[in-house]
Enzyme design. Structure first.
Site, mmCIF file in Angstrom:
data_model
loop_
_atom_site.group_PDB
_atom_site.id
_atom_site.type_symbol
_atom_site.label_atom_id
_atom_site.label_comp_id
_atom_site.label_asym_id
_atom_site.label_seq_id
_atom_site.Cartn_x
_atom_site.Cartn_y
_atom_site.Cartn_z
ATOM 1 N N GLY A 228 0.771 -1.236 0.000
ATOM 2 C CA GLY A 228 0.000 0.000 0.000
ATOM 3 C C GLY A 228 0.802 1.285 0.000
ATOM 4 C CG ASP A 229 3.394 4.072 2.262
ATOM 5 O OD1 ASP A 229 3.891 4.898 1.479
ATOM 6 O OD2 ASP A 229 2.963 4.396 3.387
ATOM 7 C CG ASP A 230 6.975 5.527 -0.576
ATOM 8 O OD1 ASP A 230 6.121 6.074 -1.298
ATOM 9 O OD2 ASP A 230 7.555 6.116 0.354
#
Ligand SMILES: *[C@@H]1O[C@H](CO)[C@@H](O)[C@H](O)[C@H]1NC(C)=O
Ligand SMILES: *[C@@H]1O[C@H](CO)[C@@H](O)[C@H](O)[C@H]1NC(C)=O
Ligand SMILES: *[C@@H]1O[C@H](CO)[C@@H](O)[C@H](O)[C@H]1NC(C)=O
Ligand SMILES: *[C@@H]1O[C@H](CO)[C@@H](O)[C@H](O)[C@H]1NC(C)=O
Ligand SMILES: *[C@@H]1O[C@H](CO)[C@@H](O)[C@H](O)[C@H]1NC(C)=O
Ligand SMILES: *[C@@H]1O[C@H](CO)[C@@H](O)[C@H](O)[C@H]1NC(C)=O
Ligand SMILES: *[C@@H]1O[C@H](CO)[C@@H](O)[C@H](O)[C@H]1NC(C)=O
Ligand SMILES: *[C@@H]1O[C@H](CO)[C@@H](O)[C@H](O)[C@H]1NC(C)=O
Ligand SMILES: *[C@@H]1O[C@H](CO)[C@@H](O)[C@H](O)[C@H]1NC(C)=O
Ligand SMILES: *[C@@H]1O[C@H](CO)[C@@H](O)[C@H](O)[C@H]1NC(C)=O
Ligand SMILES: *[C@@H]1O[C@H](CO)[C@@H](O)[C@H](O)[C@H]1NC(C)=O
Ligand SMILES: *[C@@H]1O[C@H](CO)[C@@H](O)[C@H](O)[C@H]1NC(C)=O
Length: 419
Positions: A228-230
């Site tokens: 969900g993130d970098d």
């Protein structure tokens, strides 16, 4: 070192720590209790017995239950064959209290490898499962929740390799390289997804794919990341990093930063190349983020007023599908603590230099929600942004004409046209 024959190991798989003679490299096949009790003591024992000049095997078709933190330190010349599955416990209280602590953003690690010439091979069948859903659900309430465990870290490791491995459902970041030199991560399959992602994309916050911190000479290649993130984040102290051939799904993109989170600290990121990157339904493309010029609240969410330099960065050959923010982005206004953070204009980031940063050959399309902005570069009036290049940026909004926006970028007007 030369790997031993796999067949030999499997034949003797009920044996434990074979041939630990002084004249031969020791071989340890780690036994699993098989009753869901903690296999960590056996794992730690194997690393003590075979962690120097030996070979360690997590057997195929075997699940190792890990209920105790694994600090696998002081290794050298070791071949680690991950053929089985590591399943971390969901004992939230245990991990919050006992994870291996690192000061940057108070992170907490469940399994870390330190030493030199560590060769980790999952042979495309090894799996490290963080059972992260419990953490994603908790994170919804407390974004910066302390103690979310990182299941895989090379920390104080030199001349080491990790490859052909799957890492999934990590409590927090997936694969973290800390204070290490000459590291290769190749063919890593990362997947951290929440059963609640569509309704609450926020609960996958902080599930970065790869993070580099105070590390030099790192290669990350041929990998798939759905988190969900970098997808990859070059955090403070990342130098001489080469990234190639990644597919990133549902991530926040390829990031430099966040930088400047710690007042009084100078963050260096230098000589970064990321090329041949496919981003599917990503938030951002290739981007740089810093905190602003005042320290408000504390890390991991708050902070600010640090300084730094980002130099010699190349983002090249990005294919982007359905991106929801800008493919090309700089923002110096990062903050993750919601209330009473003064506007960036009141305390612009001070003391950053961005020099020689290139975005080249970006193609694909944006999500309709983006509007038409494909580049948004906002340097603080108190930063120095020079030597920026945009070449062949052709990411198309579904309707309308792509627009670019530049603020305080040396040599460009507000529409990112060279002046
Ligand atoms: C592991 O399981 C697979 C699939 O069931 C099987 O093909 C393979 O032979 C097994 N390997 C070992 C070492 O038991
Ligand atoms: C690490 O290994 C070296 C040499 O093998 C040894 O001298 C040293 O005591 C070990 N350090 C720790 C912390 O175990
Ligand atoms: C987190 O780190 C800050 C320093 O950045 C420190 O003051 C604080 O005590 C740490 N919190 C925990 C829970 O370790
Ligand atoms: C980097 O690490 C690899 C893998 O262990 C090793 O083969 C190589 O010699 C190292 N390079 C240097 C310059 O030490
Ligand atoms: C890129 O990486 C993928 C694994 O994610 C691999 O299947 C593919 O062969 C790689 N492509 C090249 C050109 O090496
Ligand atoms: C930049 O980093 C790459 C990849 O790690 C390395 O091969 C190259 O030598 C570095 N360049 C300089 C000038 O240090
Ligand atoms: C930012 O940090 C510097 C020290 O690095 C300090 O002198 C300055 O007062 C701080 N600025 C703000 C707005 O707090
Ligand atoms: C585009 O991205 C949005 C937001 O990430 C997602 O909800 C949607 O399913 C994606 N559409 C396609 C066609 O992948
Ligand atoms: C600019 O950065 C690129 C990519 O990292 C590098 O190859 C090049 O040498 C740098 N140019 C200068 C003048 O440092
Ligand atoms: C641009 O990038 C794409 C991959 O996104 C690649 O297929 C293409 O060859 C690149 N074009 C050039 C001129 O390198
Ligand atoms: C900005 O960077 C350029 C290039 O390094 C340098 O010539 C210039 O003096 C810098 N300006 C400031 C205000 O730091
Ligand atoms: C662009 O497309 C979206 C949906 O695809 C639509 O809602 C919007 O009205 C369109 N805008 C224009 C200016 O055509």
């Amino acid at each position: 070192m030369k790997p031993h024959g796999l067949e030999f190991l499997l034949f003797f798989s009920s044996w434990y720590c074979l041939g630990a003679r002084a004249d031969a490299s020791p071989v340890c096949v780690i036994p699993a209790a098989g009753d869901e009790s903690d296999d960590s003591p056996a794992i730690i024992q194997a690393f003590q017995d075979c962690g120097k000049g030996g070979q360690i095997t997590f057997s195929a078709n075997t699940t190792y239950y890990v209920q105790t933190v694994l600090q696998l330190h002081n290794l050298s010349n070791v071949q680690i064959d991950f053929l089985g599955t590591i399943l971390f416990s969901t004992d939230v209280r245990y991990w919050i209290q006992h994870g291996s602590y690192y000061h940057f953003q108070n992170i907490s690690i469940a399994m870390e490898f330190s030493g030199e010439y560590i060769n980790i091979d999952g042979h495309s069948q090894g799996v490290i499962d963080g059972q992260g859903q419990v953490w994603y659900d908790l994170a919804l309430g407390v974004g910066g929740l302390f103690g979310r465990p990182i299941p895989f870290s090379l920390r104080n490791a030199n001349h080491s390799i990790a490859r052909n491995l799957e890492i999934k459902q990590s409590g927090k970041w997936n694969f973290v390289i800390i204070e290490s030199h000459n590291i290769t991560a190749d063919n890593i399959f990362i997947s951290s997804t929440s059963d609640d992602f569509q309704a609450n994309p926020g609960n996958l916050g902080n599930t970065d794919g790869f993070d580099t911190l105070y590390s030099d000479d790192v290669r990350i290649t041929n990998s798939y990341i759905n988190s969900g993130d970098d997808c990859v984040s070059f955090k403070p102290g990342s130098t001489n990093i080469y990234v190639q051939n990644l597919t990133c799904v549902n991530t926040a993109g390829i990031a430099v930063g966040s930088l400047g989170q710690y007042q009084g600290q100078f963050d260096l990121v230098e000589n970064i190349t990321a090329r041949d990157i496919k981003l599917v339904s990503s938030r951002n493309g290739a981007y740089i983020k810093t905190y602003n010029g005042i320290s408000v609240y504390y890390p991991p969410q708050g902070g600010g007023n640090g300084t730094g330099r980002v130099q010699n960065v190349l983002f090249e050959n990005f294919y982007i599908q359905n991106i929801t923010a800008a493919p090309v982005l700089i923002q110096q206004c990062t903050h993750w603590e919601g209330y009473n953070v003064p506007p960036c204009a009141d305390f612009p980031a001070t003391g950053f230099t961005f020099q020689n940063v290139t975005w080249k050959n970006f193609t694909g399309n944006t999500n309709p929600s983006v509007g038409t902005t494909v580049a948004s570069l906002a340097c603080s009036p108190k930063s120095n942004c020079t030597g920026f290049t945009f070449t062949d940026i052709d990411v198309r909004p579904p309707n309308g004409t792509a627009t670019l926006s530049c603020t305080n970028i040396h040599g460009y007007d507000e529409k990112c046209q060279p002046v």
